[in-house]
Design a protein around this motif. Structure first.
Motif, PDB file in Angstrom:
ATOM      1  N   ALA A  95       0.834  -1.281  -0.227  1.00  0.00           N
ATOM      2  CA  ALA A  95      -0.146  -0.161  -0.006  1.00  0.00           C
ATOM      3  C   ALA A  95       0.925   1.378  -0.060  1.00  0.00           C
ATOM      4  O   ALA A  95       0.565   2.292  -0.368  1.00  0.00           O
ATOM      5  CB  ALA A  95      -0.934   0.172   1.202  1.00  0.00           C
ATOM      6  N   TYR A  96       1.918   1.269   0.752  1.00  0.00           N
ATOM      7  CA  TYR A  96       2.884   2.380   0.690  1.00  0.00           C
ATOM      8  C   TYR A  96       3.429   2.599  -0.141  1.00  0.00           C
ATOM      9  O   TYR A  96       3.595   3.799  -0.963  1.00  0.00           O
ATOM     10  CB  TYR A  96       3.860   2.159   1.740  1.00  0.00           C
ATOM     11  N   LEU A  97       3.991   1.502  -1.048  1.00  0.00           N
ATOM     12  CA  LEU A  97       4.752   1.859  -2.390  1.00  0.00           C
ATOM     13  C   LEU A  97       3.668   2.241  -3.635  1.00  0.00           C
ATOM     14  O   LEU A  97       4.030   3.287  -4.228  1.00  0.00           O
ATOM     15  CB  LEU A  97       5.355   0.531  -2.726  1.00  0.00           C
ATOM     16  N   ALA A  98       2.238   1.743  -3.387  1.00  0.00           N
ATOM     17  CA  ALA A  98       1.421   2.034  -4.502  1.00  0.00           C
ATOM     18  C   ALA A  98       1.021   3.724  -4.159  1.00  0.00           C
ATOM     19  O   ALA A  98       0.830   4.389  -5.257  1.00  0.00           O
ATOM     20  CB  ALA A  98       0.373   1.368  -4.193  1.00  0.00           C
ATOM     21  N   TRP A  99       1.166   4.092  -3.058  1.00  0.00           N
ATOM     22  CA  TRP A  99       0.892   5.344  -2.579  1.00  0.00           C
ATOM     23  C   TRP A  99       1.727   6.449  -3.068  1.00  0.00           C
ATOM     24  O   TRP A  99       1.530   7.469  -3.640  1.00  0.00           O
ATOM     25  CB  TRP A  99       0.580   5.573  -1.088  1.00  0.00           C
ATOM     26  N   LEU A 100       3.029   5.929  -2.975  1.00  0.00           N
ATOM     27  CA  LEU A 100       4.178   6.762  -3.568  1.00  0.00           C
ATOM     28  C   LEU A 100       3.871   6.969  -5.073  1.00  0.00           C
ATOM     29  O   LEU A 100       4.155   7.962  -5.768  1.00  0.00           O
ATOM     30  CB  LEU A 100       5.546   6.272  -3.205  1.00  0.00           C
ATOM     31  N   GLY A 101       3.707   5.756  -5.609  1.00  0.00           N
ATOM     32  CA  GLY A 101       3.528   5.858  -7.096  1.00  0.00           C
ATOM     33  C   GLY A 101       2.431   6.742  -7.663  1.00  0.00           C
ATOM     34  O   GLY A 101       2.229   7.548  -8.421  1.00  0.00           O
ATOM     35  N   PHE A 130       6.784   2.427  -9.064  1.00  0.00           N
ATOM     36  CA  PHE A 130       6.593   2.330  -7.707  1.00  0.00           C
ATOM     37  C   PHE A 130       5.317   1.532  -7.784  1.00  0.00           C
ATOM     38  O   PHE A 130       5.319   0.501  -6.631  1.00  0.00           O
ATOM     39  CB  PHE A 130       6.222   3.570  -6.962  1.00  0.00           C
ATOM     40  N   ILE A 131       4.225   1.635  -8.515  1.00  0.00           N
ATOM     41  CA  ILE A 131       3.064   0.913  -8.277  1.00  0.00           C
ATOM     42  C   ILE A 131       3.284  -0.569  -8.686  1.00  0.00           C
ATOM     43  O   ILE A 131       2.846  -1.384  -7.992  1.00  0.00           O
ATOM     44  CB  ILE A 131       2.021   1.541  -9.205  1.00  0.00           C
ATOM     45  N   GLY A 132       4.246  -0.447  -9.692  1.00  0.00           N
ATOM     46  CA  GLY A 132       4.619  -1.845 -10.303  1.00  0.00           C
ATOM     47  C   GLY A 132       5.425  -2.646  -8.882  1.00  0.00           C
ATOM     48  O   GLY A 132       5.070  -3.891  -8.521  1.00  0.00           O
ATOM     49  N   PHE A 133       6.245  -2.020  -8.014  1.00  0.00           N
ATOM     50  CA  PHE A 133       6.828  -2.804  -7.069  1.00  0.00           C
ATOM     51  C   PHE A 133       5.668  -2.980  -5.969  1.00  0.00           C
ATOM     52  O   PHE A 133       5.773  -4.233  -5.493  1.00  0.00           O
ATOM     53  CB  PHE A 133       7.678  -1.637  -6.415  1.00  0.00           C
TER      54      PHE A 133
END
Length: 204
Positions: free
Chosen positions: A81-87, A192-195
């Protein structure tokens, strides 16, 4: 620990750390916006998270994840969720890449952002637990060996941070045009969303 074993560890870590991942992308984007000096707190945050995870693995804390199966999933979902939020922030914010809203952010906030990126991948804990022991001589005291391995990993990671930061500083010269900068923001946001998606799809 034999010298050849340590040299093999160094070679493996150079490749592992140099492979683009959330930490390296975060350092790259911070240096694009702030320059390599300005990105130092973010590097320190990423490195602190990395060392904390490696030290926890060396201490055997990964056994806690085995004893409490649901805990790993909680960490995995939170990290994704955090990585997707960054993206999402990178994709929707034109002023700067990733989660940067200003080029004059407090150092504490930069450090916190780097730490959260570094700690957001709980699979690093399991990876380190499986990886580090391969280079430890069981017939010798283990604590000094683990300390050497963690210090070596951290040093190599720092060198790669520097390389990515300098690369970001050079890249920034080409991002003065709004259209190019917008493309960069969306590209890094998509990565980032991909990660985050890959982390969510992964299984312990």
């Amino acid at each position: 620990m034999a010298l050849h074993g340590w040299l093999l560890f160094v070679a493996a870590v150079v490749v592992l750390c140099g492979t683009p991942g959330p930490n390296m992308l975060h350092v790259l984007t911070r240096s694009v916006a702030l320059g390599w000096r300005g990105s130092l707190p973010a590097m320190a945050g990423c490195l602190t998270a990395l060392v904390a995870v490696l030290a926890a693995s060396a201490a055997g804390l990964a056994a806690v994840l085995t004893a409490v199966p649901g805990l790993f999933d909680v960490l995995r979902y939170a990290g994704a969720a955090y990585l997707a939020w960054l993206g999402f922030r990178a994709w929707t914010t034109r002023s700067a890449p990733v989660d940067i809203g200003s080029t004059e952010l407090p150092r504490a906030r930069l450090f916190r952002g780097g730490f959260l990126v570094g700690i957001s991948n709980p699979k690093l804990l399991l990876f380190a637990t499986a990886f580090l022991p391969q280079f430890v001589d069981r017939t010798q005291p283990q604590a000094p060996q683990f300390a050497l391995l963690v210090a070596t990993f951290a040093l190599v990671e720092c060198l790669w941070y520097g390389a990515y930061a300098l690369g970001g500083t050079s890249l920034a010269r080409h991002l003065t045009r709004p259209g190019v900068r917008r493309w960069f923001d969306r590209a890094t946001g998509g990565i980032f969303i991909g990660f985050g998606t890959a982390l969510l799809a992964a299984r312990a």
